[in-house]
Design a protein around this motif. Structure first.
Motif, mmCIF file in Angstrom:
data_model
loop_
_atom_site.group_PDB
_atom_site.id
_atom_site.type_symbol
_atom_site.label_atom_id
_atom_site.label_comp_id
_atom_site.label_asym_id
_atom_site.label_seq_id
_atom_site.Cartn_x
_atom_site.Cartn_y
_atom_site.Cartn_z
ATOM 1 N N ALA A 226 0.812 -1.217 0.000
ATOM 2 C CA ALA A 226 0.000 0.000 0.000
ATOM 3 C C ALA A 226 0.846 1.269 0.000
ATOM 4 O O ALA A 226 0.292 2.375 -0.052
ATOM 5 N N ALA A 227 2.161 1.124 0.033
ATOM 6 C CA ALA A 227 3.042 2.291 0.070
ATOM 7 C C ALA A 227 3.010 3.040 -1.261
ATOM 8 O O ALA A 227 2.699 2.472 -2.312
ATOM 9 N N LEU A 228 3.331 4.331 -1.211
ATOM 10 C CA LEU A 228 3.386 5.133 -2.435
ATOM 11 C C LEU A 228 4.402 4.552 -3.409
ATOM 12 O O LEU A 228 4.169 4.491 -4.626
ATOM 13 N N HIS A 229 5.541 4.123 -2.866
ATOM 14 C CA HIS A 229 6.578 3.453 -3.657
ATOM 15 C C HIS A 229 6.871 2.108 -3.001
ATOM 16 O O HIS A 229 7.782 2.000 -2.170
ATOM 17 N N PRO A 230 6.114 1.069 -3.318
ATOM 18 C CA PRO A 230 6.283 -0.231 -2.657
ATOM 19 C C PRO A 230 7.696 -0.785 -2.848
ATOM 20 O O PRO A 230 8.241 -0.727 -3.948
ATOM 21 N N GLY A 248 20.033 -11.153 16.568
ATOM 22 C CA GLY A 248 21.346 -11.476 16.021
ATOM 23 C C GLY A 248 21.975 -10.342 15.236
ATOM 24 O O GLY A 248 23.121 -10.461 14.777
ATOM 25 N N LEU A 249 21.265 -9.226 15.101
ATOM 26 C CA LEU A 249 21.804 -8.081 14.366
ATOM 27 C C LEU A 249 22.691 -7.233 15.267
ATOM 28 O O LEU A 249 22.405 -7.051 16.443
ATOM 29 N N ASP A 250 23.757 -6.700 14.691
ATOM 30 C CA ASP A 250 24.617 -5.784 15.448
ATOM 31 C C ASP A 250 23.939 -4.432 15.631
ATOM 32 O O ASP A 250 24.170 -3.740 16.625
ATOM 33 N N ASP A 251 23.125 -4.049 14.662
ATOM 34 C CA ASP A 251 22.469 -2.743 14.702
ATOM 35 C C ASP A 251 21.046 -2.904 14.177
ATOM 36 O O ASP A 251 20.839 -3.184 12.990
ATOM 37 N N ALA A 252 20.070 -2.715 15.051
ATOM 38 C CA ALA A 252 18.672 -2.921 14.664
ATOM 39 C C ALA A 252 18.221 -1.934 13.593
ATOM 40 O O ALA A 252 17.324 -2.236 12.795
ATOM 41 N N THR A 253 18.849 -0.749 13.544
ATOM 42 C CA THR A 253 18.429 0.250 12.558
ATOM 43 C C THR A 253 18.819 -0.146 11.135
ATOM 44 O O THR A 253 18.399 0.514 10.188
ATOM 45 N N GLU A 254 19.596 -1.206 10.982
ATOM 46 C CA GLU A 254 19.939 -1.670 9.641
ATOM 47 C C GLU A 254 18.676 -2.079 8.873
ATOM 48 O O GLU A 254 18.612 -1.961 7.645
ATOM 49 N N ILE A 255 17.661 -2.538 9.592
ATOM 50 C CA ILE A 255 16.389 -2.893 8.947
ATOM 51 C C ILE A 255 15.809 -1.682 8.229
ATOM 52 O O ILE A 255 15.372 -1.766 7.071
ATOM 53 N N LEU A 256 15.817 -0.536 8.908
ATOM 54 C CA LEU A 256 15.267 0.673 8.308
ATOM 55 C C LEU A 256 16.120 1.147 7.145
ATOM 56 O O LEU A 256 15.588 1.657 6.147
ATOM 57 N N ARG A 257 17.419 0.996 7.256
ATOM 58 C CA ARG A 257 18.292 1.423 6.160
ATOM 59 C C ARG A 257 18.010 0.613 4.901
ATOM 60 O O ARG A 257 17.923 1.156 3.802
ATOM 61 N N VAL A 258 17.875 -0.699 5.064
ATOM 62 C CA VAL A 258 17.600 -1.555 3.917
ATOM 63 C C VAL A 258 16.264 -1.192 3.279
ATOM 64 O O VAL A 258 16.151 -1.059 2.057
ATOM 65 N N LEU A 259 15.262 -0.982 4.113
ATOM 66 C CA LEU A 259 13.924 -0.715 3.600
ATOM 67 C C LEU A 259 13.827 0.664 2.962
ATOM 68 O O LEU A 259 13.311 0.814 1.853
ATOM 69 N N THR A 260 14.323 1.697 3.638
ATOM 70 C CA THR A 260 14.176 3.062 3.131
ATOM 71 C C THR A 260 15.075 3.312 1.922
ATOM 72 O O THR A 260 14.689 4.041 1.003
ATOM 73 N N GLN A 261 16.257 2.709 1.876
ATOM 74 C CA GLN A 261 17.162 2.932 0.750
ATOM 75 C C GLN A 261 16.577 2.358 -0.538
ATOM 76 O O GLN A 261 16.534 3.013 -1.575
ATOM 77 N N THR A 262 16.098 1.136 -0.456
ATOM 78 C CA THR A 262 15.552 0.506 -1.660
ATOM 79 C C THR A 262 14.239 1.161 -2.070
ATOM 80 O O THR A 262 13.960 1.326 -3.260
ATOM 81 N N THR A 263 13.456 1.600 -1.095
ATOM 82 C CA THR A 263 12.196 2.285 -1.411
ATOM 83 C C THR A 263 12.475 3.621 -2.077
ATOM 84 O O THR A 263 11.814 4.013 -3.035
ATOM 85 N N ALA A 264 13.483 4.358 -1.567
ATOM 86 C CA ALA A 264 13.847 5.642 -2.162
ATOM 87 C C ALA A 264 14.327 5.455 -3.584
ATOM 88 O O ALA A 264 14.014 6.254 -4.480
ATOM 89 N N ASN A 265 15.099 4.410 -3.820
ATOM 90 C CA ASN A 265 15.606 4.146 -5.159
ATOM 91 C C ASN A 265 14.466 3.877 -6.140
ATOM 92 O O ASN A 265 14.467 4.349 -7.280
ATOM 93 N N ARG A 266 13.470 3.089 -5.686
ATOM 94 C CA ARG A 266 12.337 2.797 -6.558
ATOM 95 C C ARG A 266 11.506 4.043 -6.833
ATOM 96 O O ARG A 266 10.986 4.238 -7.919
ATOM 97 N N GLY A 267 11.422 4.928 -5.805
ATOM 98 C CA GLY A 267 10.676 6.159 -5.997
ATOM 99 C C GLY A 267 11.365 7.069 -6.997
ATOM 100 O O GLY A 267 10.708 7.702 -7.842
ATOM 101 N N ALA A 268 12.705 7.130 -6.935
ATOM 102 C CA ALA A 268 13.465 7.959 -7.871
ATOM 103 C C ALA A 268 13.346 7.430 -9.286
ATOM 104 O O ALA A 268 13.288 8.201 -10.265
ATOM 105 N N ALA A 269 13.291 6.122 -9.400
ATOM 106 C CA ALA A 269 13.181 5.522 -10.745
ATOM 107 C C ALA A 269 11.832 5.841 -11.370
ATOM 108 O O ALA A 269 11.714 5.985 -12.559
#
Length: 269
Positions: A226-230, A248-269
């Protein structure tokens, strides 16, 4: 009609994070904030249990008992939705066979049923999530509910609206909210006169029917769609795996980095 319902909890979270960051930098607070003569407890509560509040502090983390709702609507409607789903699924009932849907409601349930005509046909996403007749109708038509059911075009779905128009709230004082909310009860009357009644138990996401990882992942995928840029399906799958292996993750915020980076890339495309 206000959109604030979707964001107000964020201000509490923001305040908690800000307080923790300030404390980390050495900022001090007021020692009398809660229990001083003009503190929160004397001002707003007749009595309080200080020892009980502090019991297990720093050792017993209640967040581990957090429950996740399967359906993206107000939780006080879920037992009625579950009862309706149980009936139509067990009896193989189609929406057009139904003559009337009677909801036994307590005082708090009734808030989601009045004014009745607006609750049957809500005009905004926020209103729809608190409109019990509409929510029960969605549950009957879809045999469930997802975030997609609150898209603007879905709010005007003729089958859902026709089903919601058959919903009638029936006051039942035994279902008033005192301590724990009693489970809702639904009676479906068919055009041929047959009647079926059920009480909504084993609601998905409740303590007696907690969501599995598959359930949580399914709801996450519905939200992503349902996201603007799924995000891409492989990204969604990666995030699901990371969340399930969070400890098991060293940094829990890595989840957000993976999600927001790929979403931003799709939005730019």
């Amino acid at each position: 009609g206000s959109d604030l319902r979707a964001v107000y909890a964020g201000f509490s979270a923001k305040g908690a994070v800000l307080a923790a960051l300030l404390a980390e930098q050495g900022a001090s607070g007021l020692g009398t904030l809660f229990e001083g003569p003009n503190g929160v407890f004397p001002t707003y509560f007749a009595s309080h249990d200080s020892a009980g509040m502090r019991a297990g502090l720093g050792a017993d983390f209640q967040g581990g008992a957090t429950l996740y709702k399967r359906w993206p609507a107000v939780g006080t409607s879920h037992s009625h939705m579950k009862a309706a789903i149980d009936i139509v699924t067990a009896e193989g009932i189609a929406p057009d066979e139904i003559a009337e849907i009677c909801l036994a409601v307590g005082d708090f349930h009734m808030l989601g049923c009045t004014p009745l005509e607006k609750r049957r046909a809500p005009e905004t996403l926020v209103d729809a999530k608190f409109a019990m007749p509409f929510l029960v109708a969605v549950a009957i038509v879809r045999r469930g509910m997802s975030v997609a059911d609150f898209a603007p075009e879905r709010l005007r779905d003729p089958e859902v609206l026709a089903t919601a128009a058959k919903v009638v709230p029936v006051p039942d004082p035994s279902l008033d909210w005192t301590m724990e909310m009693p489970p809702g009860r639904v009676e479906i009357v068919l055009a041929d006169g047959r009647r079926f009644t059920a009480t909504g138990t084993q609601v998905p996401g409740n303590a007696d029917a907690p969501m599995s990882w598959d359930d949580v992942n399914a709801k996450f995928r519905e939200c992503c769609a349902a996201a603007l840029h799924p995000p891409a399906p492989d990204t969604v799958a990666k995030v699901c795996a990371m969340a399930q292996g969070l400890d098991g993750l060293d940094d829990a915020t890595e989840i957000l980095r993976v999600l927001t980076q790929t979403t931003a890339n799709r939005g730019a495309a």
